[in-house]
Each structure stands twice: as C-alpha cells, then as structure tokens.
Design an enzyme around this catalytic site. Structure first.
Site, PDB file in Angstrom:
ATOM      1  CB  SER A 161      -0.859   0.016   1.265  1.00  0.00           C
ATOM      2  OG  SER A 161      -1.541   1.242   1.407  1.00  0.00           O
ATOM      3  CE1 TYR A 186      -4.148  -2.417   5.624  1.00  0.00           C
ATOM      4  CE2 TYR A 186      -3.446  -0.156   5.212  1.00  0.00           C
ATOM      5  CZ  TYR A 186      -3.923  -1.365   4.749  1.00  0.00           C
ATOM      6  OH  TYR A 186      -4.153  -1.534   3.400  1.00  0.00           O
TER       7      TYR A 186
HETATM    8  P1  NAD Z   1     -11.467  -6.143   0.480  1.00  0.00           P
HETATM    9  O1  NAD Z   1     -12.143  -6.028   1.798  1.00  0.00           O
HETATM   10  O2  NAD Z   1     -12.305  -6.321  -0.701  1.00  0.00           O
HETATM   11  O3  NAD Z   1     -10.411  -7.335   0.511  1.00  0.00           O
HETATM   12  C1  NAD Z   1      -9.732  -7.748   1.662  1.00  0.00           C
HETATM   13  C2  NAD Z   1      -9.992  -9.218   1.834  1.00  0.00           C
HETATM   14  O4  NAD Z   1      -9.137  -9.728   2.857  1.00  0.00           O
HETATM   15  C3  NAD Z   1     -11.386  -9.569   2.267  1.00  0.00           C
HETATM   16  O5  NAD Z   1     -12.233  -9.757   1.170  1.00  0.00           O
HETATM   17  C4  NAD Z   1     -11.192 -10.864   3.053  1.00  0.00           C
HETATM   18  O6  NAD Z   1     -11.566 -11.979   2.280  1.00  0.00           O
HETATM   19  C5  NAD Z   1      -9.694 -10.928   3.283  1.00  0.00           C
HETATM   20  N1  NAD Z   1      -9.406 -11.174   4.694  1.00  0.00           N
HETATM   21  C6  NAD Z   1      -9.339 -10.272   5.698  1.00  0.00           C
HETATM   22  N2  NAD Z   1      -9.091 -10.908   6.864  1.00  0.00           N
HETATM   23  C7  NAD Z   1      -8.991 -12.233   6.571  1.00  0.00           C
HETATM   24  C8  NAD Z   1      -8.751 -13.389   7.334  1.00  0.00           C
HETATM   25  N3  NAD Z   1      -8.507 -13.340   8.663  1.00  0.00           N
HETATM   26  N4  NAD Z   1      -8.760 -14.601   6.707  1.00  0.00           N
HETATM   27  C9  NAD Z   1      -8.997 -14.691   5.386  1.00  0.00           C
HETATM   28  N5  NAD Z   1      -9.199 -13.619   4.596  1.00  0.00           N
HETATM   29  C10 NAD Z   1      -9.211 -12.410   5.200  1.00  0.00           C
HETATM   30  O7  NAD Z   1     -10.571  -4.840   0.336  1.00  0.00           O
HETATM   31  P2  NAD Z   1      -9.379  -4.445  -0.677  1.00  0.00           P
HETATM   32  O8  NAD Z   1      -9.230  -2.988  -0.493  1.00  0.00           O
HETATM   33  O9  NAD Z   1      -9.608  -4.994  -2.026  1.00  0.00           O
HETATM   34  O10 NAD Z   1      -8.132  -5.124  -0.005  1.00  0.00           O
HETATM   35  C11 NAD Z   1      -7.227  -5.969  -0.692  1.00  0.00           C
HETATM   36  C12 NAD Z   1      -5.813  -5.621  -0.319  1.00  0.00           C
HETATM   37  O11 NAD Z   1      -5.524  -4.321  -0.797  1.00  0.00           O
HETATM   38  C13 NAD Z   1      -5.535  -5.572   1.191  1.00  0.00           C
HETATM   39  O12 NAD Z   1      -4.314  -6.201   1.463  1.00  0.00           O
HETATM   40  C14 NAD Z   1      -5.436  -4.093   1.488  1.00  0.00           C
HETATM   41  O13 NAD Z   1      -4.579  -3.850   2.580  1.00  0.00           O
HETATM   42  C15 NAD Z   1      -4.840  -3.594   0.186  1.00  0.00           C
HETATM   43  N6  NAD Z   1      -4.992  -2.162  -0.060  1.00  0.00           N
HETATM   44  C16 NAD Z   1      -6.224  -1.610  -0.207  1.00  0.00           C
HETATM   45  C17 NAD Z   1      -6.327  -0.246  -0.436  1.00  0.00           C
HETATM   46  C18 NAD Z   1      -7.659   0.433  -0.600  1.00  0.00           C
HETATM   47  O14 NAD Z   1      -7.678   1.657  -0.658  1.00  0.00           O
HETATM   48  N7  NAD Z   1      -8.761  -0.282  -0.702  1.00  0.00           N
HETATM   49  C19 NAD Z   1      -5.178   0.538  -0.529  1.00  0.00           C
HETATM   50  C20 NAD Z   1      -3.941  -0.067  -0.383  1.00  0.00           C
HETATM   51  C21 NAD Z   1      -3.851  -1.422  -0.147  1.00  0.00           C
END
Ligand code: NAD
Ligand code: MG
Length: 298
Positions: free
Chosen positions: A190, A203
């Site tokens: 991120s 985080y």
């Molecule tokens: P999202 O909620 O759609 O995806 C995150 C997923 O993590 C969830 O769907 C869930 O299935 C999984 N998860 C969480 N805890 C878990 C556990 N204990 N066991 C199994 N699965 C688990 O949200 P997203 O934003 O698509 O996130 C995906 C990745 O992108 C993450 O690593 C997040 O840190 C990263 N990210 C997101 C953003 C943003 O702005 N959305 C920015 C930077 C990084």
C-alpha cells in the site's frame, strides 16, 4: 459506473468522486452490503489469453482488488482458487460465477488465514483442486482504524500482524515447494507502507513489512527457484475494506487528495496484477508497482 477500458477518456471523470453514500460495516465487510458497488471489471475487463493454462490462488479475492484480479486472471485463461472468510460466501459465489462464465475452473476456499494450520490447508487444497500452482497472489488484508498507540489493543495489533504479515509468510512458505520455474508471486502492499496515516499506523507497519518481504525474497527466489515476486502498492481504492470498521468522515474524502479528486476502482489495478503474473513480466522481480492515483511511493 463501469466504463469501457479501451476507448481513450478523461481518467478524472472515468469514475465517481469520493463516496457520499457510505455505511460503516463490521469487518470484513462485503460488496453485497455496499450501496455503491466497486467496479471490479465484471462488465469491462477483456482478456487475451495472457494466462492460458495457469493455475492461480488469490487470497481475499471475493471482493475489491482481489476480485478484480481474479476476474481478470480467469478472462486471461487461468483456473482460479480464491480464499475468503466464511461470512463473505455470497461475494465469493458471485466471483465464482464470473470465473466460470470465462470458461475457467473456480475453487472456493473459505477460512481464516490468521491461523497457520488453515494457511497450510488452503495451499494444499488449492494445489489438489487446481492440479498445481503457478501464480500466488497474497492480497487478503485487515485494516480498520485506531485513535493512537494508547488506544491500540494488543488484540488488534496481533490480528493485523497475523492476517497481513504472518499469513503472507505461512502461505508463501507452503506454496513455494509446489511452484515451478516461471511461476510468479504478487503481494498487495500500500501507499501506507511508505506514507503512513496516524489512524492506521499499525496497518501501515504491516504494509511496509509486505514491501520489504517482497524485496528481501526476490534474489533467492529467482536464483534458487526461477520464481518472480513483486508487489502492487494501491492508493485509495473503493472497496469493502474502506467501510469495514472504518471512519465515515475519512471515507467521504476518499481519493480527494489525489490529483484525480476521486478514489480508484479495483479494475484499474487488474492489468498490473496480470502483467506481474504473466510471462510478459519475465524480467520484473523485487519491484513494487504503485497504482496510487498520483500519490507516489517514493
Ligand atoms: P477487500 O475487503 O475487498 O479485501 C480484503 C480481503 O481480505 C477480504 O475480502 C477478506 O476476504 C480478506 N481477509 C481479511 N481478513 C482475513 C482473514 N482473517 N482470513 C482470510 N481472509 C481475510 O478490500 P481491498 O481494499 O480490495 O483489499 C485488498 C488488499 O488491498 C488488502 O491487502 C489491502 O490492505 C490492500 N490495499 C487496499 C487499499 C484500498 O484503498 N482499498 C489501498 C492499499 C492497499
Ligand atoms: Mg471481501
């Protein structure tokens, strides 16, 4: 909201501005419960056989960025196993439908990756049901928010480390013996790993660890195994993670600080996951690819 991804258009107006209609959900949050759905490429991503015959495991691929990568991988010809939490079953079933419509095999593997035993089972079930493993996407993550170090519980800190960092270590370690030269690992870090925000400092630490893990493993994985490992560093992206135990006030400004004045959509990251997973990325390893809407990861 879905737009055609081929025709040149102004990227500032390609998708909506910061969300006005937000609901804070309890973690993990689902797309099913969002009133404004993210664009994960369901109606727009077009494949061209870049991952034909590959077998991919993606964590957290029921929703958001992982869902966009899973749909893109299937449309590029890969069979896809997705990991998610049991309470996300409805989101996962939707992704499975898109994978099957693309003519690929979909394998659904619910469970909690904060436990080592489950991570090992996840990999062996994926390998058994896919018949091998060529691509691993470590994308699952937990975020929420905190009011500062004094308010941060050991329980929260521990869950963030277990889900975002330990699971990455456990799953990668379990997967590696099954992966042949030419295989690829893609992690999701991120902008927070580079420019931490105070209310998610813990985080952000996990995201810095993911970037470091990616760089630290790149040399031995190539020299000993012929396997590439890279990471994608997203900026502010509209996904359930933002609503999950999040801050309504911050959410209503999501993406507002970028020169686009809008958040990114998961589909805008999918081509980078495809590149890093495919043979077209053959000379790319140990890199962190920013998809930050101009925020940068210097
Ligand atoms: P999202 O909620 O759609 O995806 C995150 C997923 O993590 C969830 O769907 C869930 O299935 C999984 N998860 C969480 N805890 C878990 C556990 N204990 N066991 C199994 N699965 C688990 O949200 P997203 O934003 O698509 O996130 C995906 C990745 O992108 C993450 O690593 C997040 O840190 C990263 N990210 C997101 C953003 C943003 O702005 N959305 C920015 C930077 C990084
Ligand atoms: Mg989800």
């Amino acid at each position: 909201m879905p737009t055609d991804l081929i025709t040149p258009q102004d990227p500032r107006s390609q998708y909506p501005g910061p969300p006005t209609d937000v609901e804070i959900q309890s973690a993990p949050g689902t797309e099913t419960a969002m009133s404004v759905k993210p664009d994960c490429g369901e109606l727009s991503y077009k494949g061209s056989g870049k991952l034909a015959g590959r077998k991919a495991l993606l964590t957290g691929a029921d929703s958001g960025i992982g869902r966009a990568a899973a749909i893109a991988f299937a449309r590029e010809g890969a069979d896809v196993a997705i990991s998610f939490l049991p309470e996300e079953q409805a989101d996962a079933e939707e992704v499975a439908k898109y994978i099957r419509e693309a003519g690929s095999k979909a394998v659904l593997l619910p469970g909690d990756i904060s436990h080592e035993g489950f991570c090992q089972r996840l990999v062996s079930d994926a390998v058994d049901q896919l018949g091998g493993l060529d691509i691993l996407v470590n994308n699952a993550g937990k975020m929420g928010k905190t009011d500062g170090i004094l308010e941060t519980s050991t329980e929260r800190f521990d869950m963030l480390m277990k889900t975002n960092v330990y699971a990455l270590f456990w799953i990668t370690k379990a997967a590696l013996p099954h992966m042949k030269p030419g295989s690829a690992i893609v992690n999701t870090t991120s902008v927070q790993g580079y420019e931490p925000s105070a209310n998610i400092f813990d985080y952000a630490m996990t995201k810095a660890a993911i970037a470091n893990f990616t760089k630290g493993l790149s040399e031995p994985l190539m020299e000993k195994h012929g396997i590439r490992i890279n990471a994608v560093a997203p900026g502010p992206i509209w996904t359930p993670l933002q609503e999950a135990d999040g801050s309504e006030e911050k959410l209503k400004k999501l993406g507002g600080k970028t020169p686009y004045k809008r958040p990114g959509q998961p589909v805008e990251l999918a081509p980078v996951y495809v590149l890093l997973a495919s043979q077209e990325g053959s000379y790319i390893t140990g890199e962190i690819y920013g998809v930050t809407g101009g925020m940068g990861i210097a």
